[in-house]
Design a protein around this motif. Sequence first.
Motif, PDB file in Angstrom:
ATOM      1  N   ILE A   1       0.877  -1.161   0.000  1.00  0.00           N
ATOM      2  CA  ILE A   1       0.000   0.000   0.000  1.00  0.00           C
ATOM      3  C   ILE A   1       0.909   1.205   0.000  1.00  0.00           C
ATOM      4  CG2 ILE A   1      -1.761   1.232   1.302  1.00  0.00           C
ATOM      5  CD1 ILE A   1      -2.643  -1.712   2.066  1.00  0.00           C
ATOM      6  N   GLU A   2       1.081   1.766  -1.175  1.00  0.00           N
ATOM      7  CA  GLU A   2       2.161   2.733  -1.396  1.00  0.00           C
ATOM      8  C   GLU A   2       2.023   3.985  -0.549  1.00  0.00           C
ATOM      9  OE1 GLU A   2       2.088   3.262  -5.664  1.00  0.00           O
ATOM     10  OE2 GLU A   2       3.689   1.782  -5.853  1.00  0.00           O
ATOM     11  N   ASP A   3       0.773   4.331  -0.218  1.00  0.00           N
ATOM     12  CA  ASP A   3       0.534   5.534   0.566  1.00  0.00           C
ATOM     13  C   ASP A   3       1.061   5.404   1.995  1.00  0.00           C
ATOM     14  OD1 ASP A   3      -0.585   7.252  -1.094  1.00  0.00           O
ATOM     15  OD2 ASP A   3      -2.622   7.130  -0.312  1.00  0.00           O
ATOM     16  N   LEU A   4       0.976   4.200   2.513  1.00  0.00           N
ATOM     17  CA  LEU A   4       1.344   4.010   3.913  1.00  0.00           C
ATOM     18  C   LEU A   4       2.856   3.954   4.068  1.00  0.00           C
ATOM     19  CD1 LEU A   4      -1.279   1.465   5.243  1.00  0.00           C
ATOM     20  CD2 LEU A   4      -1.412   3.923   5.038  1.00  0.00           C
ATOM     21  N   THR A   5       3.290   4.134   5.300  1.00  0.00           N
ATOM     22  CA  THR A   5       4.727   4.084   5.539  1.00  0.00           C
ATOM     23  C   THR A   5       5.197   2.641   5.555  1.00  0.00           C
ATOM     24  OG1 THR A   5       4.500   3.891   7.906  1.00  0.00           O
ATOM     25  CG2 THR A   5       4.566   6.113   7.023  1.00  0.00           C
ATOM     26  N   VAL A   6       6.495   2.494   5.520  1.00  0.00           N
ATOM     27  CA  VAL A   6       7.084   1.163   5.554  1.00  0.00           C
ATOM     28  C   VAL A   6       6.637   0.427   6.818  1.00  0.00           C
ATOM     29  CG1 VAL A   6       9.258  -0.073   5.744  1.00  0.00           C
ATOM     30  CG2 VAL A   6       9.051   1.866   4.187  1.00  0.00           C
ATOM     31  N   GLY A   7       6.722   1.142   7.939  1.00  0.00           N
ATOM     32  CA  GLY A   7       6.337   0.518   9.208  1.00  0.00           C
ATOM     33  C   GLY A   7       4.893   0.063   9.185  1.00  0.00           C
TER      34      GLY A   7
ATOM     35  N   ILE B   1       4.361  -2.967   7.219  1.00  0.00           N
ATOM     36  CA  ILE B   1       4.860  -4.181   7.858  1.00  0.00           C
ATOM     37  C   ILE B   1       3.888  -4.712   8.909  1.00  0.00           C
ATOM     38  CG2 ILE B   1       6.698  -5.078   9.346  1.00  0.00           C
ATOM     39  CD1 ILE B   1       8.666  -3.411   7.820  1.00  0.00           C
ATOM     40  N   VAL B   2       3.292  -3.808   9.680  1.00  0.00           N
ATOM     41  CA  VAL B   2       2.426  -4.317  10.747  1.00  0.00           C
ATOM     42  C   VAL B   2       0.988  -4.576  10.277  1.00  0.00           C
ATOM     43  CG1 VAL B   2       3.713  -3.261  12.603  1.00  0.00           C
ATOM     44  CG2 VAL B   2       1.821  -2.019  11.562  1.00  0.00           C
ATOM     45  N   LEU B   3       0.713  -4.260   9.017  1.00  0.00           N
ATOM     46  CA  LEU B   3      -0.672  -4.263   8.562  1.00  0.00           C
ATOM     47  C   LEU B   3      -1.381  -5.609   8.756  1.00  0.00           C
ATOM     48  CD1 LEU B   3      -2.531  -2.177   7.467  1.00  0.00           C
ATOM     49  CD2 LEU B   3      -1.967  -2.899   5.159  1.00  0.00           C
TER      50      LEU B   3
ATOM     51  N   PRO C   1      11.483   3.574   9.104  1.00  0.00           N
ATOM     52  CA  PRO C   1      10.135   2.991   9.068  1.00  0.00           C
ATOM     53  C   PRO C   1       9.060   4.016   8.731  1.00  0.00           C
ATOM     54  CG  PRO C   1      10.929   3.149  11.330  1.00  0.00           C
ATOM     55  CD  PRO C   1      12.062   3.533  10.451  1.00  0.00           C
ATOM     56  N   ASP C   2       9.384   5.301   8.779  1.00  0.00           N
ATOM     57  CA  ASP C   2       8.356   6.312   8.529  1.00  0.00           C
ATOM     58  C   ASP C   2       8.352   6.829   7.104  1.00  0.00           C
ATOM     59  OD1 ASP C   2       7.429   6.150  11.108  1.00  0.00           O
ATOM     60  OD2 ASP C   2       8.959   7.548  11.836  1.00  0.00           O
ATOM     61  N   MET C   3       9.131   6.194   6.259  1.00  0.00           N
ATOM     62  CA  MET C   3       9.179   6.633   4.868  1.00  0.00           C
ATOM     63  C   MET C   3       8.011   6.002   4.114  1.00  0.00           C
ATOM     64  SD  MET C   3      12.262   5.834   2.307  1.00  0.00           S
ATOM     65  CE  MET C   3      12.997   7.415   2.034  1.00  0.00           C
ATOM     66  N   PRO C   4       7.365   6.759   3.212  1.00  0.00           N
ATOM     67  CA  PRO C   4       6.283   6.143   2.449  1.00  0.00           C
ATOM     68  C   PRO C   4       6.812   4.941   1.655  1.00  0.00           C
ATOM     69  CG  PRO C   4       6.324   8.509   2.082  1.00  0.00           C
ATOM     70  CD  PRO C   4       7.538   8.175   2.888  1.00  0.00           C
TER      71      PRO C   4
ATOM     72  N   LEU D   1      -6.124   1.310   9.003  1.00  0.00           N
ATOM     73  CA  LEU D   1      -6.838   0.341   8.170  1.00  0.00           C
ATOM     74  C   LEU D   1      -7.681   1.058   7.115  1.00  0.00           C
ATOM     75  CD1 LEU D   1      -7.844  -2.418  10.733  1.00  0.00           C
ATOM     76  CD2 LEU D   1      -5.789  -2.160   9.365  1.00  0.00           C
ATOM     77  N   LEU D   2      -8.304   2.169   7.512  1.00  0.00           N
ATOM     78  CA  LEU D   2      -9.090   2.933   6.528  1.00  0.00           C
ATOM     79  C   LEU D   2      -8.182   3.427   5.410  1.00  0.00           C
ATOM     80  CD1 LEU D   2     -11.430   5.034   8.848  1.00  0.00           C
ATOM     81  CD2 LEU D   2     -12.088   3.151   7.340  1.00  0.00           C
ATOM     82  N   GLU D   3      -7.018   3.917   5.806  1.00  0.00           N
ATOM     83  CA  GLU D   3      -6.086   4.415   4.793  1.00  0.00           C
ATOM     84  C   GLU D   3      -5.615   3.301   3.883  1.00  0.00           C
ATOM     85  OE1 GLU D   3      -4.177   8.247   7.090  1.00  0.00           O
ATOM     86  OE2 GLU D   3      -3.195   6.314   7.274  1.00  0.00           O
ATOM     87  N   ALA D   4      -5.462   2.129   4.468  1.00  0.00           N
ATOM     88  CA  ALA D   4      -5.045   0.992   3.648  1.00  0.00           C
ATOM     89  C   ALA D   4      -6.112   0.676   2.612  1.00  0.00           C
ATOM     90  CB  ALA D   4      -4.785  -0.217   4.544  1.00  0.00           C
ATOM     91  N   ILE D   5      -7.365   0.672   3.051  1.00  0.00           N
ATOM     92  CA  ILE D   5      -8.449   0.362   2.115  1.00  0.00           C
ATOM     93  C   ILE D   5      -8.495   1.386   0.989  1.00  0.00           C
ATOM     94  CG2 ILE D   5     -10.950   0.186   1.879  1.00  0.00           C
ATOM     95  CD1 ILE D   5     -10.997  -0.722   4.807  1.00  0.00           C
TER      96      ILE D   5
END
Lengths: 329, 503, 350, 305
Positions: free
Chosen positions: B348-354, B357-359, B394-397, C198-202
């Motif tokens: 999920i490119e928008d989220l950070t690396v960290g 990983i925990v997703l 870990p905070d890098m997109p 989770l919302l952002e992931a979706i």
Amino acid sequence: MTTLGVKGPVRIRREHAAVLVTFGLLVAMFAAGSIVYPAFGSGQVVVDLFIDNGFLLVIAIGMTFVILTGGIDLSVGAVAALSGMLCAFLLGQWHWPVAVVLPLVLLVGVGFGFGMGYVIHHFEIQPFIATLAGMFLARGLCFVISVDQISITHPFFTEWAQTRIPLGEETNLTPTVLIGLVVFAVAFWTLHYTRFGRAVYAIGGNDQSALLMGLPVARTRIRAYMVSGLCSALGGILFAFYTISASGLHEVGTELDAIAAVVIGGTLLTGGSGYVVGTVLGVMLLGTIQTILRFQGTLSSWWTRIAIGVLLLLFILLQRLLGSSRTRR
Amino acid sequence: MPGAVLEMIGVSKGFPGVRALADVDFRLFPGEIHALMGENGAGKSTLIKVLTGVYSADAGEVRLGGERVSVTGPQHAQTLGISTVYQEVNLCPNLTVAENVFIGREPSKAGAIRWREIRRRAAELLTRFGVDVDPGARLDTCSLAIQQLVAIVRAVDISAKVLILDEPTSSLDRDEVEQLFTVMRRLRDDGVAILFVSHFLDQVYEVSDRMTVLRNGALVGEYQTARLSRIDLVGHMTGRTLSTLEQLHVRDETARVQAEPVLKADGVGRKGAIAPFDLEIHPGEVVGLAGLLGSGRTEAARLMFGADVADSGTVALGGASVPLRSPNAAIQHGVAFCPENRKSEGLIEDLTVGENIVLALQAANGWLRPLSQAKRQELVGRYMTALRITPADPDMPARNLSGGNQQKVLLARWLITQPKLLILDEPTRGIDVGAKAEIQKLVVSLAEDGVAVLFVSAELEEVLRISHKIEVLRDRRLIAEIGNAASVTPEGILEIIANGTTS
Amino acid sequence: MKAVTGHRLFWPAAVLVVMLLANLVVTPGFFSIQVRNGHLYGSLIDILLLGSPLMLIALGMTVVIATGGIDLSVGAVVAISGALACYLISGQEDQGAVTGVLVAVALALVLSAALGFWNGLFVARVGIQPIIATLILMVAGRGVAQLITSGKNINVNSPPYKLIGGGYWLTLPFAVIVVAVVVALTGLAVRRTALGMLLEAIGGNAEASRLVGIRSRRLVVLAYTFCGLCAGIAGLMISSNISTADGNNAGLWMELDAILAVVIGGTALTGGRFTLAGTILGALVIQTLSTTIYTTGVPSQVTLVFKAVVVAIVCLIQSPAFRAKVFRRRARPEAPPPASPAAADVEVNA
Amino acid sequence: GSGSGGSGGSGGDDGKITLGFSQVGSESGWREANTKSIKESAQTAGIDLKFSDAQQKQENQIATIRSYIQQKVDVIAFSPVVVTGWDAVLKEAQAAKIPVVLTDRAVDSDPSLYVSFLGSDFVKEGEAIGDWTLNEYKDATGPVNIVQLEGTVGSAPAIDRKKGFESKIASNPNLKVIASQSGDFTRADGKEVMTAILKANPKIDLLFAHNDDMGIGAIQAIEEAGKKPGVDIKIVTIDAVHDGMQALADGKINFIAECSPLLGDQLMEIVKQIKAGQPVEKRIITKETTFTQQQASEALPSRKY
Ligand SMILES: Nc1ncnc2c1ncn2[C@@H]1O[C@H](COP(=O)(O)OP(=O)(O)OP(=O)(O)O)[C@@H](O)[C@H]1O
Ligand SMILES: Nc1ncnc2c1ncn2[C@@H]1O[C@H](COP(=O)(O)OP(=O)(O)OP(=O)(O)O)[C@@H](O)[C@H]1O
Ligand SMILES: [Mg+2]
Ligand SMILES: [Mg+2]
């Protein structure tokens, strides 16, 4: 799966099937209307559908380009109103010749589209806001030109408004319908037989990829908005033909109708998938719902709204049920 | 030797917080195949993107045929005669295969695109490359490998002076790679300059004439392939002598645990995707799926995870029959799945690396039970170090990571959940030599700890190296199951595939 | 400095401050806040109070947009919620009774949440494009509101109800307190739990989210329900503020304002990353803009042009691409021309 | 008439007149009273009413009228959304020999295209307010600060009421409109706009709101600012709907010019006359008046809306 049915010379793609289902539902709805209301089934009612929605059709076709690139254009109604206003003003106050005014107005529409497209692409402003600002601006300019509603008395317009092309005994067309059909044909051809049209789809599919594939993303995106601007201006002129007047209050909310028509026609708001034929069907659907309610003629204002909502809901549910097979991935 | 067709001098490129390229020189001569080598995140893709104008360099210049050019973008690069396949498949998923090959340069007459011509020529090209796909199919219905081939076909067909291929072979199997190499050699002989990136040393040594090595964004050197040994190459790439490259000897330890199978599939299949098959995976066992491109490995793996819903058969997880209607059901039973297409199905490119990983762990916990900040940092930190994800921020997109590092992020995501069954679809795709060996070792050690692993890879050697048992697929049908022993060789497996018989 | 300007909330905040200062120049007493009739009084308080409904709606909209959706029906829900509450209260013997008002408010909110839930079902379960799914309720919902009010204004005369949107508590506007509480709770809910991520992931990648096992349908339904609830509260505020339920006009076109607020705040309409604080700033910017127009006496016929110009400027300033282009153009002469350094000392085994 | 009524019409029994009525929309309580009046009158008059709501869109209204032509109704009546742009469709109606009656708002088409126009004169209403203002402040020595809350920008009532009012007060240079903003004819906007204007303008003598709803919203704003509506700031409005009359009787509004929505009976009368072949007047102004506070208290108990 890519194909439905047998793999043979005639293949029906899923997207095509969706359009067919929509068409079928539209016909069914029309048939139902004719059974319930006897006068409904006449040919003129069908033609009226095109006459009364001609301007919306043209605007929605322009909108289709933008939505296919994954954008949205909220300014269409306002730009259409502005075009009408400019026509009325330039013809009525400044007495410019029609041959100058009409091209000029179309140019203004294109200019609006260009401005918004430029800002959207080069300054990475979200289309929603850029075109919302465009909408405010265009409508604001209407009121700056004139707060009053203006009649257009120019003979070109008044004659045009009354021209009827007979089509059988009881049915007749307006030239607007023909223009709408021409616009449709040109749009179809552009989307499917020109590089620009294909690039529109490609950008909607994935604009990053399109860029890396070496497609002219900037030019294509800006042009899509220009097409929408052009169509809005043309739609505004058609509306002016239809009403022979101009007002800053014209076509309020048309952008939502246009977007709804496009999306009901099966085009994905995320871009890259859809057909202008679908848009035509979407416009027809909205028109048919209105027509049915007009023939019903007993509903109060709020029941009218609720009925529109319910009919829309039914249609979309059926479309969804009949038109979709399970996606694989 | 004639002058360089393409030259980059003193190129630097920085991203916020990262120095991706530092004063790099690079030369490409006509009629050579030049490999660009480096670990994950070394700056290979960045170099290519600077070259084609996707990024503008902070400093330095690009010379084409001796003249300084400033490339404004991929379109401009194309007109300059540079044709590129970028690392992640960059095609339009909503268009057909044929159109993806020709878009932007469609044959047309009087302004109108000639569709028939496009379909005909596309079919021709695809057959020439041995790609078995309907040119009228939408690209997103094709497997990743096919997509990669389509991208290559497109790039090669644009007859250019310079052809750039950034990890074109990461999803291809042997045959396809061979096909590609044949084409590359032919083009080279025609005088085209080819820039080639790959983490498969075998391939690099097989096809390239010269190579340039990057490390941490800096140039290490330019070498003749024939004069550089693998050990030296790896040394240049990593900056240390690599011991992890030593062969893993897994196949002898066929100490299969005779416990209850973690997963038992009975007649599981899905119409149009894969014929019903049986499969058992025991704790501590690594099961490899082998087959050619499009043989249905991905399909089989997805069914075991509930990513697609099977229309026949039953799956039992830990002894109890479980209807796998969604990935969620599988996850609840300790199954993890690393998909092959990291861009569209993994990251999920928008989220950070960290966060990436925990997703999975978080999703399994539910949103009401968030991981504590401390726990999160601990987990993320541990796995980022373990997998050597760089940059270690870990905070890098996640979108800013290099391709190989993104793949590691996905691995970390599932390792964190401590699954009972780990399904890996092409987990080493785009991963550099060092890291690949580490990942293989990791898989082996996971298995030693009792985790069951279903391992899909286009690289037969890799499958053979680590699996206890190999399932062979052909034409979307499981045709053989063989226990791994020293006698099993890649050639043997290919033979099974070719003959459709169990040896 | 860079750290400050680089913050994602810097530009919306800057815009807000500039706008307020502009007002101060035109209307010198703009910043003055007095205590009148036992409560705070002043233009800034007005902006907060009148902006409250928009802040709430935009808040709900943010969450929906984060999932990659959109909710066009908020305006209709505003109308329905206000209509139902006023209808129930106006039918009571003693309109001032607190319990009666509470019951009415509770029912209105339950209905609003239910409408949001309905939207969510359509989007997440039936799989209809959000814009169309919510368009249905946008059209039909206003009809429902009119049905409740019979197309007329329903007046209520109920001090407890008046409190919600027009009253004061501890000298502060009650509506602002409500917004503060809702924002705080939402902030806690999304950032202290894993909900936000989770919302952002979706919104960021729906397919990938499915494959990591996020129960996205539930969360999407939850988001729409929350959005409906927020719109419901806003509807109560709007009707309470004028002690009237106006089924025809309450919340009309408010969905556009709400979306605009979200986007000005820095959340992308494509879903994924979102910021609640940004949305609140965005809503305040929009409310300040209207107030500015009224106080500075922009003639009504040029109001829209004025709005267009302001929105355009706000967005351009916020756009990094725009700033980059403008700054680069100015900075270019200063930057030294990229001198090509002498060939680096590289071992070349050619 | 063509005498085709009923034969092709949908649902029209023999002998019963079918009236197609296209309403502007349902934007306000005033409009609703108007709709209700027409529906009720049609029922008592035994006229078969086809009703359609245009949702404030002219295109819908034109399409509706054309649909009525298709449905071969006996008489078409409509409240035009806007003043302009009706020629073509009215000509179509004429060609189909269906008489048209306008209600509530005028159109600028050639009068030969419709049989009659029944409705108020917005300019006159504005003038009535202007007259009252002139009279009220005829002795004023200093400047009188007036705030105007306009209706929806571009709408006919807003334009005409403003025109009527401003043309009258122009004769007294003391009367100055210091702020004029649109409140969109709604209570909420009336309140919001007035709240802001009160902050910016410390001294306001008179408020003119283009309709009662905005006036009532403004009253709330004025009260919240700690002033007394009707005393500290005088208020004049147009419409005379129930809430407005109540406020007038309570002394919060000083003067209202009526704009009556109750045209149902008059309309049905005209329709019957047309069908009976009797001549009807081209312009029928609805029975309207103005109210002072005193008159309001007297009229209030018997008001219908
Ligand atoms: N858009 C970006 N923003 C920030 N950093 C980036 C961006 N693109 C790349 N980087 C960083 O630049 C460095 C080089 O990345 P690059 O993609 O060039 O590596 P690579 O050599 O291609 O690696 P791989 O073999 O994994 O593909 C990495 O540290 C990466 O994180
Ligand atoms: N959505 C789809 N519609 C039609 N065919 C598909 C679709 N997805 C995949 N296929 C085809 O199904 C076959 C099996 O695909 P799958 O992805 O399982 O192959 P694989 O064995 O994993 O090989 P690889 O991943 O190397 O391509 C391929 O021929 C592929 O092209
Ligand atoms: Mg790379
Ligand atoms: Mg695969």
